[in-house]
Scaffold this motif. Structure first.
Motif, PDB file in Angstrom:
ATOM      1  N   ARG A 126       0.827  -1.204   0.000  1.00  0.00           N
ATOM      2  CA  ARG A 126       0.000   0.000   0.000  1.00  0.00           C
ATOM      3  C   ARG A 126       0.862   1.256   0.000  1.00  0.00           C
ATOM      4  O   ARG A 126       0.504   2.264  -0.620  1.00  0.00           O
ATOM      5  CB  ARG A 126      -0.923  -0.013   1.208  1.00  0.00           C
ATOM      6  CG  ARG A 126      -1.834  -1.236   1.306  1.00  0.00           C
ATOM      7  CD  ARG A 126      -2.758  -1.328   0.093  1.00  0.00           C
ATOM      8  NE  ARG A 126      -3.597  -2.519   0.157  1.00  0.00           N
ATOM      9  CZ  ARG A 126      -4.764  -2.574   0.780  1.00  0.00           C
ATOM     10  NH1 ARG A 126      -5.226  -1.502   1.405  1.00  0.00           N
ATOM     11  NH2 ARG A 126      -5.469  -3.677   0.786  1.00  0.00           N
ATOM     12  N   LEU A 127       1.992   1.241   0.689  1.00  0.00           N
ATOM     13  CA  LEU A 127       2.897   2.386   0.661  1.00  0.00           C
ATOM     14  C   LEU A 127       3.507   2.578  -0.722  1.00  0.00           C
ATOM     15  O   LEU A 127       3.773   3.721  -1.138  1.00  0.00           O
ATOM     16  CB  LEU A 127       4.008   2.201   1.703  1.00  0.00           C
ATOM     17  CG  LEU A 127       3.551   2.244   3.172  1.00  0.00           C
ATOM     18  CD1 LEU A 127       4.720   1.945   4.097  1.00  0.00           C
ATOM     19  CD2 LEU A 127       2.926   3.590   3.510  1.00  0.00           C
ATOM     20  N   VAL A 130       1.103   4.554  -2.707  1.00  0.00           N
ATOM     21  CA  VAL A 130       1.187   5.982  -2.377  1.00  0.00           C
ATOM     22  C   VAL A 130       2.371   6.625  -3.081  1.00  0.00           C
ATOM     23  O   VAL A 130       2.281   7.732  -3.619  1.00  0.00           O
ATOM     24  CB  VAL A 130       1.279   6.159  -0.852  1.00  0.00           C
ATOM     25  CG1 VAL A 130       1.464   7.624  -0.491  1.00  0.00           C
ATOM     26  CG2 VAL A 130       0.030   5.606  -0.179  1.00  0.00           C
ATOM     27  N   GLU A 131       3.504   5.926  -3.098  1.00  0.00           N
ATOM     28  CA  GLU A 131       4.693   6.474  -3.749  1.00  0.00           C
ATOM     29  C   GLU A 131       4.499   6.609  -5.257  1.00  0.00           C
ATOM     30  O   GLU A 131       4.988   7.572  -5.871  1.00  0.00           O
ATOM     31  CB  GLU A 131       5.893   5.579  -3.464  1.00  0.00           C
ATOM     32  CG  GLU A 131       7.207   6.102  -4.020  1.00  0.00           C
ATOM     33  CD  GLU A 131       8.376   5.220  -3.655  1.00  0.00           C
ATOM     34  OE1 GLU A 131       9.486   5.487  -4.144  1.00  0.00           O
ATOM     35  OE2 GLU A 131       8.178   4.262  -2.874  1.00  0.00           O
ATOM     36  N   LEU A 136      -4.949   6.055  -4.446  1.00  0.00           N
ATOM     37  CA  LEU A 136      -4.674   6.677  -3.152  1.00  0.00           C
ATOM     38  C   LEU A 136      -5.707   6.303  -2.102  1.00  0.00           C
ATOM     39  O   LEU A 136      -5.459   6.467  -0.901  1.00  0.00           O
ATOM     40  CB  LEU A 136      -4.624   8.197  -3.319  1.00  0.00           C
ATOM     41  CG  LEU A 136      -3.541   8.716  -4.281  1.00  0.00           C
ATOM     42  CD1 LEU A 136      -3.594  10.233  -4.374  1.00  0.00           C
ATOM     43  CD2 LEU A 136      -2.154   8.259  -3.829  1.00  0.00           C
ATOM     44  N   GLN A 139      -4.350   3.781   0.565  1.00  0.00           N
ATOM     45  CA  GLN A 139      -3.182   4.035   1.393  1.00  0.00           C
ATOM     46  C   GLN A 139      -3.478   3.688   2.848  1.00  0.00           C
ATOM     47  O   GLN A 139      -4.603   3.835   3.324  1.00  0.00           O
ATOM     48  CB  GLN A 139      -2.765   5.496   1.274  1.00  0.00           C
ATOM     49  CG  GLN A 139      -3.817   6.489   1.732  1.00  0.00           C
ATOM     50  CD  GLN A 139      -3.339   7.915   1.580  1.00  0.00           C
ATOM     51  OE1 GLN A 139      -2.139   8.161   1.662  1.00  0.00           O
ATOM     52  NE2 GLN A 139      -4.255   8.846   1.368  1.00  0.00           N
ATOM     53  N   ASN A 141      -3.715   3.808   6.930  1.00  0.00           N
ATOM     54  CA  ASN A 141      -3.927   4.818   7.961  1.00  0.00           C
ATOM     55  C   ASN A 141      -3.264   4.341   9.251  1.00  0.00           C
ATOM     56  O   ASN A 141      -3.501   3.224   9.702  1.00  0.00           O
ATOM     57  CB  ASN A 141      -5.423   5.041   8.194  1.00  0.00           C
ATOM     58  CG  ASN A 141      -6.122   5.502   6.936  1.00  0.00           C
ATOM     59  OD1 ASN A 141      -5.566   6.286   6.163  1.00  0.00           O
ATOM     60  ND2 ASN A 141      -7.342   5.013   6.723  1.00  0.00           N
TER      61      ASN A 141
END
Length: 580
Positions: A126-127, A130-131, A136, A139, A141
């Motif tokens: 998931r990160l 984001v990158e 999005l 991402q 939490n």
């Protein structure tokens, strides 16, 4: 490392090339990559090996990303390039379809079931999203120093398949290569029928059917371009729903399998199944675990010497290899003798006559009702009722004439068999299948209830008593190409018998969508062709018939210019909490 960007393999005007939000927020304008020739590979290898030394004493420089063009692609020059012809071969190293299929199956099952250690989805994945600036909504939490809350996976990407499997009792662990082969090609397309949304369901089923198609024993060369285009569309469709970490090197290598089939022929000529089987034989030679190589060499040499002496001086066959395939039909259980009379016995006897080549020609001779030639149904029913008695009289009349040349089997079948019929619970059919031309493309599905054996002095004929499914309302083919049968709708009640060599074994899997229907699964065929050769590895061809007949089409809906954002979040579900 993730191998995404399969849109490059699509046609120049394919709709997926213009889509942005569904992939990486950019259109794809790169051309189709061209494979390097052997001479180009040799030239690059010679340049890079001189710049970068090979060995642990000379570590490779750190990877800086896609812009790092100075990083070498090859660490050493293959010794095979010393062969003069090696650089001219179009395929220098074959891809192993066995392990590619196993790894792709493990990735699919691990991701869909969210198996720890095997899933391609997690906090790091998931990160990465984001990158990359895509999806999005997925991402993570952060809820504290050691916990991360992940939104639930995309609605079209996965489902709660783990709720359908008891991981305590039925863990998918320790699967062999052929287990994954059968699981992916036969069972997985059925398992996801009722638990995944239609887009991802089509994509996964198409990927399974691709492996089934290239693993066939016979491949239509004219269909290879279509198979390649369907595979690329499937991979692009999977990129919409699966995270980039799913597309490792093994998933990407599927793009090059069709090219190898076109250049090298069917897959079973070069996959690793026979070599893996022979490695098991070699492991059995080991007696001293401290010296396994010596044990294998000594036992192999001794076995070769014994076989050579036995074949040369004693004219004996090789140990463990039969001289000819066993084609004998025989029961696999004990017999229970019952007395059968009346309609059931007449049906079994008529079935035997209709499926015997020597008797079939006599059906056209018996035509005592020329006035009813236009009424085919009445004529067929009347002929079936009176044919047995007519055949008996005809055979008896010809036998009374001198010099008759009636075949032996016709003489025996002219009389009815004994009414004392043995019944079995199992029967092995290995006889030669019917080779006559098939003019009617219709299959009959049913469940076998009893196995009879009609006995003559020199012949035995297995007869199966079955409950047939009505072809009209009991058999259907859905949109995905699956053949479904409703075993509760019985038909053909007046013809429940069939000769053993005229059937093909299948089994049924309950449809996850509708329990009243069952999906038809065919038993894989095994052909043994190495009986007359000295090849110890053997050539056992395993052909899995697909549950679905053909690949389902992918719908390109909506206007690409007004592309809407795709919904990746499920509605009304709790989040997944994982350790940070």
């Amino acid at each position: 490392m993730a191998f995404i960007g399969h849109r490059r393999f699509l046609g120049r005007n394919h709709p997926y090339r213009k889509q942005k939000a569904a992939f990486n927020n950019f259109p794809e304008h790169s051309p189709h990559p061209v494979p390097l020739t052997g001479e180009e590979v040799l030239c690059r290898v010679e340049e890079e090996v001189l710049n970068w030394l090979f060995g642990k004493k000379y570590p490779q420089p750190p990877y800086k990303g896609a812009e790092d063009e100075t990083r070498p692609c090859w660490k050493k020059k293959s010794i095979f390039f010393k062969l003069d012809y090696w650089k001219f071969l179009p395929v220098r190293h074959c891809l192993d379809v066995m392990h590619i299929g196993k790894d792709v199956c493990d990735s699919l099952i691990g991701t869909l079931l969210n198996i720890p250690g095997k899933t391609k989805d997690g906090a790091k994945t998931r990160l990465d999203l984001v990158e990359l600036g895509i999806r999005l909504e997925l991402q993570p939490n952060f809820e504290g120093p050691k916990k991360q809350c992940l939104p639930l996976v995309p609605e079209d990407y996965s489902s709660n398949i783990s709720n359908l499997v008891s991981m305590d009792d039925l863990r998918l662990s320790g699967l062999k290569s052929h287990d994954s082969h059968a699981l992916m090609q036969q069972l997985l397309p059925i398992a996801i029928r009722g638990v995944l949304e239609k887009p991802v369901r089509i994509a996964v089923i198409r990927l399974c059917l691709f492996f089934n198609e290239i693993c066939c024993k016979t491949i239509d060369v004219s269909r290879l371009p279509k198979i390649q285009s369907d595979l690329v569309e499937t991979l692009c469709e999977l990129e919409k729903y699966f995270p980039p970490s799913f597309f490792d090197i093994m998933v990407h290598l599927t793009v090059h399998l069709v090219r190898e089939v076109e250049l090298c022929g069917p897959v079973f000529f070069r996959w690793m199944y026979p070599f893996e089987r022979y490695m098991k034989v070699c492991k059995g030679y080991v007696r001293n675990r401290n010296r396994p190589e010596g044990c294998i060499a000594e036992c192999y040499t001794a076995e070769e010497a014994v076989e050579f002496i036995a074949k040369t001086f004693f004219n004996d066959n090789t140990v463990g290899i039969p001289a000819a395939p066993n084609r004998e039909d025989k029961p696999t259980s004990g017999a229970t003798v019952v007395s059968v009379y009346g309609k059931l016995f007449d049906q079994a006897y008529l079935c035997l006559l209709q499926n015997t080549d020597e008797i079939r020609s006599y059906f056209s001779l018996k035509n005592e009702f020329p006035r009813f030639e236009n009424n085919k149904k009445w004529l067929t029913d009347k002929q079936n009722k009176t044919f047995a008695d007519w055949l008996k009289e005809m055979v008896a009349g010809q036998l009374s004439e001198p010099g008759c040349d009636i075949p032996e089997i016709v003489r025996w079948l002219g009389n009815k068999p004994s009414n004392e019929v043995p019944k079995f619970s199992g029967y092995k059919i290995r006889g030669v299948q019917d080779k006559r031309l098939v003019t009617d493309d219709m299959s009959f599905y049913g469940v076998m209830n009893e196995i009879w054996e009609l006995e003559y002095e020199n012949f035995r004929f297995p007869i199966f008593k079955c409950d047939w499914v009505e072809n009209g309302r009991g058999v259907q083919v859905d949109d995905f190409g699956f053949t479904l049968v409703n075993l509760n709708r019985k038909g053909h009640l007046n013809n429940t018998s069939i000769l053993g060599r005229c059937v093909e074994q299948i089994f049924y899997v309950e449809d996850p969508v509708d329990p009243l229907w069952s999906v038809v699964i065919r038993i894989p065929t095994r052909d043994y062709h190495d009986f007359e050769t000295d090849d110890e590895i053997g050539n056992i061809l395993i052909n899995h018939h697909p549950a679905a007949a053909a690949m389902s089409s992918i719908e390109f809906s909506g206007h690409l210019a007004d592309e809407e954002e795709m919904g990746y979040l499920r509605v009304g579900k709790e989040d997944i909490v994982v350790d940070g």
